[in-house]
Design a protein around this motif. Structure first.
Motif, short mmCIF file in Angstrom:
data_model
loop_
_atom_site.label_atom_id
_atom_site.label_comp_id
_atom_site.label_asym_id
_atom_site.label_seq_id
_atom_site.Cartn_x
_atom_site.Cartn_y
_atom_site.Cartn_z
N THR A 83 42.16 28.16 42.98
CA THR A 83 40.98 29.01 42.94
C THR A 83 41.35 30.48 43.11
OG1 THR A 83 40.56 28.89 45.33
CG2 THR A 83 39.58 27.17 43.96
N LEU A 84 40.52 31.34 42.55
CA LEU A 84 40.62 32.78 42.77
C LEU A 84 39.28 33.24 43.32
CD1 LEU A 84 42.36 35.35 42.47
CD2 LEU A 84 41.23 35.71 40.26
N ILE A 85 39.26 33.67 44.57
CA ILE A 85 38.03 34.07 45.25
C ILE A 85 37.90 35.58 45.14
CG2 ILE A 85 36.76 34.02 47.41
CD1 ILE A 85 38.51 31.61 48.19
N THR A 86 36.78 36.05 44.61
CA THR A 86 36.56 37.47 44.38
C THR A 86 35.28 37.91 45.09
OG1 THR A 86 37.63 37.36 42.21
CG2 THR A 86 36.23 39.28 42.65
N LYS A 87 35.39 39.02 45.83
CA LYS A 87 34.23 39.59 46.52
C LYS A 87 33.54 40.59 45.59
CE LYS A 87 35.01 42.39 49.91
NZ LYS A 87 35.44 42.87 51.24
N LYS A 88 32.28 40.36 45.29
CA LYS A 88 31.52 41.21 44.37
C LYS A 88 30.97 42.43 45.11
CE LYS A 88 28.79 38.84 41.64
NZ LYS A 88 27.77 37.85 41.22
N ASP A 89 30.44 43.37 44.34
CA ASP A 89 29.94 44.62 44.93
C ASP A 89 28.80 44.39 45.92
OD1 ASP A 89 31.78 46.02 43.45
OD2 ASP A 89 30.39 46.45 41.79
#
Length: 240
Positions: A83-89
């Motif tokens: 998985t690649l976990i990305t924090k959005k704006d």
């Protein structure tokens, strides 16, 4: 974070280790979130405290045989297994499939001498992973395109992907308990796979109540590795 132990040893060790590590962690680097999969840990801590926490973790094991390393987020993203976990704006998270830069998208070739259900299993695994991990529809569409392109390069026809997708959309049959009069399986028969023949033989066995498993017979290992034709007689061996 990771360590070089085998999965079994890691699980036994980590049951004790993570409770001890979290309980004794200094307040400045105590994890707010600690999520572990085998020997990979995803943590949320104060910014700039990753090195301090790693130093603490490397002091918990009294044998000093396990060393942890760490990886910080980059561009608001951090990888975790698959998985690649990305924090959005807006502060929310989105999850995509993660592939290492060295990943080559090489899967079981469709032309290889394997049963069809083995090949469809490759398609099913990739699609199931996409459906269970990817959190947003636009990323699911991108992942679907990636899967189709990768499988196409491995010789998979479009119908094989379509077949798996259609089967996933069908309602799953409910598992029923065998009744007293229902005949139980008489056993498992493992057959060497010969295209066109093994499928027919398998159906015959199943008609008579035997479960079957098809095992590829022609492999690269068998082509390259040759066993000795003659063995030393037991009476001539040492330390027996």
């Amino acid at each position: 974070m990771g360590s070089p132990l085998s999965p079994i040893a890691v699980n036994l060790f980590m049951e004790w280790f993570e409770n001890e590590a979290i309980a004794t962690a200094p307040d400045n680097c105590k994890p707010r979130i600690w999520k572990r999969y085998v020997d990979d840990v995803l943590e949320v801590i104060k910014k700039g405290e990753a090195e301090n926490l790693t130093t603490h973790l490397n002091q918990v094991d009294p044998t000093n045989s396990i060393k942890f390393t760490y990886e910080e987020e980059s561009d608001n993203s951090i990888p975790f297994p698959n998985t690649l976990i990305t924090k959005k704006d807006d502060g929310s998270l989105k999850i995509c499939i993660y592939r290492k830069p060295t990943h080559t998208d090489q899967y079981l070739q469709f032309q290889s001498h394997h049963p069809l259900h083995h090949k469809l299993g490759v398609v099913r695994t990739l699609i199931d992973r996409k459906d269970s991990i990817v959190s947003e529809e636009i990323d699911r569409q991108k992942e679907t395109s990636h899967i189709e392109q990768a499988l196409n390069q491995c010789g998979y026809p479009q119908w094989s992907i379509k077949k798996v997708v259609e089967e996933k959309d069908l309602p799953k049959p409910k598992k029923s308990k065998p009744s007293d009069g229902q005949e139980k399986s008489k056993g498992l028969v493992v057959l060497p796979y010969v295209e066109g023949l093994s499928e027919r033989v398998s159906r015959i066995f199943e008609k008579h109540g035997f479960a079957t498993s098809l095992k590829p017979h022609s492999t690269i290992r068998k082509a390259l590795v040759h066993r000795r034709t003659s063995e030393t007689p037991p009476n001539s061996r040492s330390s027996v």
